[in-house]
Design a protein around this motif. Structure first.
Motif, PDB file in Angstrom:
ATOM      1  N   SER A 133      -5.785  13.090   0.223  1.00  0.00           N
ATOM      2  CA  SER A 133      -4.938  12.164   1.296  1.00  0.00           C
ATOM      3  C   SER A 133      -4.673  10.882   0.657  1.00  0.00           C
ATOM      4  CB  SER A 133      -5.638  12.080   2.651  1.00  0.00           C
ATOM      5  OG  SER A 133      -5.131  11.189   3.175  1.00  0.00           O
ATOM      6  N   LEU A 134      -3.523  10.436   0.989  1.00  0.00           N
ATOM      7  CA  LEU A 134      -3.265   9.404   0.230  1.00  0.00           C
ATOM      8  C   LEU A 134      -4.054   8.061   0.778  1.00  0.00           C
ATOM      9  CD1 LEU A 134      -1.091   7.036  -0.911  1.00  0.00           C
ATOM     10  CD2 LEU A 134      -0.053   7.340   1.362  1.00  0.00           C
ATOM     11  N   TRP A 135      -4.932   8.212   2.164  1.00  0.00           N
ATOM     12  CA  TRP A 135      -5.530   7.142   2.691  1.00  0.00           C
ATOM     13  C   TRP A 135      -7.015   7.243   1.866  1.00  0.00           C
ATOM     14  CZ3 TRP A 135      -1.888   5.178   4.603  1.00  0.00           C
ATOM     15  CH2 TRP A 135      -0.843   5.880   5.557  1.00  0.00           C
ATOM     16  N   VAL A 136      -7.230   8.285   1.208  1.00  0.00           N
ATOM     17  CA  VAL A 136      -8.490   8.217   0.356  1.00  0.00           C
ATOM     18  C   VAL A 136      -8.370   7.616  -0.744  1.00  0.00           C
ATOM     19  CG1 VAL A 136     -10.190   9.762  -0.522  1.00  0.00           C
ATOM     20  CG2 VAL A 136      -9.350  10.445   1.700  1.00  0.00           C
ATOM     21  N   SER A 137      -7.257   7.768  -1.594  1.00  0.00           N
ATOM     22  CA  SER A 137      -7.204   7.511  -2.882  1.00  0.00           C
ATOM     23  C   SER A 137      -6.378   6.147  -2.973  1.00  0.00           C
ATOM     24  CB  SER A 137      -6.507   8.757  -3.631  1.00  0.00           C
ATOM     25  OG  SER A 137      -5.136   8.927  -3.032  1.00  0.00           O
ATOM     26  N   SER A 138      -5.646   5.626  -2.265  1.00  0.00           N
ATOM     27  CA  SER A 138      -4.615   4.575  -2.480  1.00  0.00           C
ATOM     28  C   SER A 138      -5.674   3.208  -2.308  1.00  0.00           C
ATOM     29  CB  SER A 138      -3.591   4.419  -1.322  1.00  0.00           C
ATOM     30  OG  SER A 138      -2.759   5.588  -1.737  1.00  0.00           O
ATOM     31  N   SER A 139      -5.131   2.352  -3.214  1.00  0.00           N
ATOM     32  CA  SER A 139      -5.886   1.089  -3.103  1.00  0.00           C
ATOM     33  C   SER A 139      -5.448   0.179  -2.137  1.00  0.00           C
ATOM     34  CB  SER A 139      -5.681   0.337  -4.415  1.00  0.00           C
ATOM     35  OG  SER A 139      -6.152  -1.094  -4.565  1.00  0.00           O
ATOM     36  N   PHE A 140      -6.306  -0.343  -1.271  1.00  0.00           N
ATOM     37  CA  PHE A 140      -6.131  -1.092   0.046  1.00  0.00           C
ATOM     38  C   PHE A 140      -5.280  -2.396  -0.469  1.00  0.00           C
ATOM     39  CE2 PHE A 140      -6.494  -4.365   3.193  1.00  0.00           C
ATOM     40  CZ  PHE A 140      -6.304  -3.595   4.406  1.00  0.00           C
ATOM     41  N   TRP A 141      -5.595  -3.032  -1.539  1.00  0.00           N
ATOM     42  CA  TRP A 141      -5.244  -4.213  -1.824  1.00  0.00           C
ATOM     43  C   TRP A 141      -3.914  -4.078  -2.894  1.00  0.00           C
ATOM     44  CZ3 TRP A 141      -6.025  -7.860   1.482  1.00  0.00           C
ATOM     45  CH2 TRP A 141      -7.339  -8.032   1.976  1.00  0.00           C
ATOM     46  N   HIS A 142      -3.909  -2.853  -3.738  1.00  0.00           N
ATOM     47  CA  HIS A 142      -3.001  -3.017  -4.757  1.00  0.00           C
ATOM     48  C   HIS A 142      -1.942  -2.083  -4.931  1.00  0.00           C
ATOM     49  CE1 HIS A 142      -5.735  -6.075  -7.024  1.00  0.00           C
ATOM     50  NE2 HIS A 142      -6.744  -5.402  -6.587  1.00  0.00           N
TER      51      HIS A 142
END
Length: 303
Positions: free
Chosen positions: A59-68
């Motif tokens: 999932s995108l929510w697992v692998s995406s950086s929150f800040w960047h």
């Protein structure tokens, strides 16, 4: 690859190329040798690596950086809150989106802080419940060209999209046919001005064929010289072998003044072709009463 032909004549040297690299890297169908440029192939493999990173990340929510990463469509959040502000939120700079979610929603949901940074983040974050209720992994579709999706990544399709099909030459099927002599093809594909000679005429006569005189006419003729498939394969192999041997003989006469008589070149051609016909003969399945290709050879060239 016959580097002696492509380069300067020294077996262990790649200096002083005689053949333009553009010609060597031109597709076989367009008259080249079909080698791929490493720089271009590296781009294709780089795209494959990017594809694997995305498709194996879940999932995108697992692998995406929150800040960047630009996961909110507002751009990277680090650009909104500036470099030193993440520490105010209590969420580490290396965090992924999943770390910012709790069972109650975003980790900031119960914060009573009056910090402008916290207020800005609350306003930018999407609905946490919708994200947590999404049980399916993200789906990615590969588009090598606009309007044409092929589902998963394909290196060959991506290469063709980056290198559209060039104009074909009429003789490529005659040069790159199944059962060809690889070593001779590397010379034949670029040495296409050799004239028919006494050696070639000998074999055409023995096979009871009538060949055109000009070189290009011979290439067109070789696409369908006879209805007999065995004879077609034999004459194509002879054509490659003769051109290769004549080209070598030409160079030898120039540099060493040593000559071979036509009879010697004919005998060498027979040996090359006969040995080359053995593998396809072992694989060949023929109807009852039809000769194997090697048997057809011996019917014309006994011994």
């Amino acid at each position: 690859m016959c580097n002696v032909f492509l380069w300067n004549g020294a077996r262990n040297s790649a200096m002083g190329a005689k053949i333009a690299w553009d010609s060597v890297c031109t597709p076989k169908e367009a008259g080249g040798l079909g080698l791929k440029r490493l720089e271009d192939w590296n781009k294709v493999l780089g795209l494959k690596l990017i594809w694997l990173i995305f498709t194996s990340g879940g999932s995108l929510w697992v692998s995406s950086s929150f800040w960047h990463d630009n996961w909110t469509s507002l751009g990277p959040l680090i650009e909104l809150v500036r470099e030193r502000r993440p520490q105010v939120s209590g969420l580490r700079r290396e965090a992924v989106v999943a770390e910012a979610l709790t069972s109650d929603g975003w980790w900031l949901a119960r914060s009573r802080s009056r910090s402008p940074t916290i207020a800005l983040l609350k306003a930018c974050l999407p609905n946490a419940q919708e994200i947590m209720e999404s049980e399916e992994d993200d789906m990615y579709i590969w588009f090598p060209e606009p309007g044409r999706d092929i589902g998963v990544f394909s290196a060959s399709d991506t290469w063709r999209a980056m290198h559209p099909s060039p104009i074909e030459v009429f003789w490529h099927e005659v040069v790159w046919f199944t059962g060809r002599i690889p070593k001779n093809v590397s010379l034949l594909g670029l040495q296409l001005e050799t004239e028919c000679n006494q050696v070639w005429a000998f074999f055409v006569s023995r096979l009871n064929l009538v060949s055109p005189q000009s070189f290009k006419a011979v290439l067109r003729w070789l696409k369908a010289p006879t209805r007999n498939k065995n004879v077609t394969l034999i004459i194509r192999l002879i054509h490659q072998a003769v051109l290769c041997l004549v080209w070598k003989e030409r160079n030898k006469r120039i540099h060493t003044a040593v000559e071979k008589p036509p009879g010697t070149l004919i005998a060498e051609t027979q040996q090359i072709v006969k040995l080359r016909l053995d593998p396809p003969t072992r694989r060949q399945i023929t109807p009852q009463g039809q000769d194997l290709v090697l048997a057809t050879w011996f019917s014309f060239f006994a011994g």
